[in-house]
Design an enzyme around this catalytic site. Structure first.
Site, mmCIF file in Angstrom:
data_model
loop_
_atom_site.group_PDB
_atom_site.id
_atom_site.type_symbol
_atom_site.label_atom_id
_atom_site.label_comp_id
_atom_site.label_asym_id
_atom_site.label_seq_id
_atom_site.Cartn_x
_atom_site.Cartn_y
_atom_site.Cartn_z
ATOM 1 N N ASP A 24 -5.005 -6.916 5.920
ATOM 2 C CA ASP A 24 -6.254 -6.312 5.474
ATOM 3 C C ASP A 24 -7.260 -7.399 5.112
ATOM 4 O O ASP A 24 -8.420 -7.385 5.539
ATOM 5 C CB ASP A 24 -5.964 -5.414 4.271
ATOM 6 N N LYS A 78 4.080 -15.226 2.847
ATOM 7 C CA LYS A 78 4.051 -16.041 1.625
ATOM 8 C C LYS A 78 5.504 -16.322 1.244
ATOM 9 O O LYS A 78 5.977 -16.018 0.143
ATOM 10 C CB LYS A 78 3.308 -15.302 0.509
ATOM 11 N N ASP A 85 -2.380 -18.339 2.294
ATOM 12 C CA ASP A 85 -3.490 -19.085 1.714
ATOM 13 C C ASP A 85 -3.976 -20.194 2.645
ATOM 14 O O ASP A 85 -5.176 -20.417 2.795
ATOM 15 C CB ASP A 85 -3.120 -19.651 0.339
ATOM 16 N N ASP A 101 -10.534 -8.915 7.606
ATOM 17 C CA ASP A 101 -11.902 -8.827 7.092
ATOM 18 C C ASP A 101 -12.544 -10.210 7.047
ATOM 19 O O ASP A 101 -13.734 -10.371 7.349
ATOM 20 C CB ASP A 101 -11.910 -8.189 5.700
ATOM 21 N N TYR A 104 0.813 -1.218 0.000
ATOM 22 C CA TYR A 104 0.000 0.000 0.000
ATOM 23 C C TYR A 104 0.848 1.271 0.000
ATOM 24 O O TYR A 104 0.349 2.348 -0.338
ATOM 25 C CB TYR A 104 -0.934 0.024 1.212
#
Length: 372
Positions: free
Chosen positions: A256, A199, A232, A260, A152
């Site tokens: 993020d 990751k 994942d 959520d 971001y």
């Protein structure tokens, strides 16, 4: 080692704490109005109001966050935000000023690098969760998200004549160390388990993240049980076995998304608060995790619980007042136990006529606090 975060220096002041209110867009102003009622119920605070997001764009002719608002926030003891954004400004280019740029900028200006999102299952709302009750009963986890680095905030290139665009995901050792320290300190006060999410099988930044996380916890928090997970796999496990988690720490983008996803466990985005914190002596910013919900703005239907619980987080994290925080949380529990439901909490087979409005939900919470 206990991480020193926002608010720890400000308790020495003899003045009433100064809180900057940023109503923002959509339902932001109306839920923030109810949060102010709770603030006034639990203590004496000085309040000032600033512009952010679409409201600031409209007022200033294009600026989603003015220097004036930034200075107001920097001089505050804490910041309380409503919500930012909406379809009205969706077609604006980044160069023209978009609402979310105001949110990103205030995080950067205040150096709010740690976002804490607790996810709690409310027993009276077990039927609101899309998962079977036996899977979620007892789930209580905390997502600690790095907030001022990564994709971001990395260098980017907008689409050009070649038809390509580019975003980059940089992280430094220092950025990883400081967020891992925050998460490990939180784990020390909970069940002592910390899951670092990355990751690392694909991304170079994740391999640095994993190495630094391991070194930091091993050297500084030997009592914390650290484990690692690929994003994942963790995303699947949050649904398959949510009770297995205690504290999760991860980078900006993954945090993020995962926070959520985890919020669905509670039954509604309208229930969950968050705190964005920086180094000691800087104001923390508190906000509900839900969006601006322009489709219900001004109708009195918005759930105020998330922002009210954000006030509880403010009492605890910025002002060190566990008693006031607990009083607010107990009042929310009582409201839900009494059967009060805003429209977002009404199940599909139930009549919307059972729903209470934004103000009615807050009325109960405020009266409960006053009665205790």
């Amino acid at each position: 080692m206990k991480a020193a975060l926002a608010g720890s220096r400000r308790l020495c002041s003899t003045k009433a704490p100064l809180i900057t209110l940023l109503p923002g867009d959509g339902i932001g102003p109306e839920v923030l109005e109810q949060a102010v009622r709770v603030l006034e119920c639990v203590g004496e605070f000085r309040l000032q109001e600033g512009l952010i997001g679409g409201a600031s764009i409209d007022k200033t002719g294009g600026n989603p966050l003015t220097d004036e608002t930034v200075e107001m926030c920097k001089k505050s003891d804490a910041v309380l935000l409503g919500a930012v954004g909406g379809p009205k400004w969706d077609t604006r280019k980044a160069s023209e000023g978009r609402p979310e740029q105001g949110l990103l900028k205030i995080r950067k200006e205040l150096n709010l690098f740690a976002n804490l999102r607790p996810v709690k299952i409310f027993t009276p709302l077990l039927d609101s969760c899309p998962l079977r009750p036996e899977l979620v009963t007892g789930a209580d986890l905390l997502v600690v998200r790095e907030l001022t680095g990564g994709l971001y905030f990395g260098p980017r290139r907008e689409e050009d004549e070649t038809g390509t665009a580019e975003d980059t995901l940089p992280y430094s050792i220092e950025e990883v160390q400081r967020i891992v320290r925050v998460a490990a300190a939180e784990a020390m006060n909970r069940k002592g388990r910390l899951l670092s999410v990355d990751k690392a099988n694909v991304l170079a930044s994740s391999r640095l993240w994993r190495r630094v996380a391991t070194e930091t916890v091993t050297k500084e928090f030997p009592k914390v049980a650290l484990s690692h997970g690929l994003v994942d796999s963790v995303a699947m496990d949050l649904i398959k076995k949510p009770t297995a988690f205690d504290v999760i720490v991860t980078e900006n983008l993954f945090g993020d998304i995962l926070s959520d996803e985890a919020s669905v466990l509670s039954g509604s985005l309208g229930l969950l608060p968050s705190a964005s914190l920086g180094v000691a002596g800087t104001p923390g910013m508190y906000e509900p995790i839900h969006g601006s919900a322009p489709d219900i703005a001004g109708q009195g239907k918005a759930n105020p619980i998330a922002i009210i619980l954000s006030v509880a987080m403010m009492m605890r994290s910025s002002f060190g007042d566990n008693k006031k925080a607990q009083a607010i949380e107990d009042a929310v529990d009582a409201a839900l136990a009494a059967g009060l439901r805003t429209p977002d909490l009404i199940l599909p087979h139930e009549s919307q006529s059972k729903a209470v409005g934004t103000k009615e939900m807050t009325d109960f919470i405020v009266n409960h606090i006053k009665s205790c």
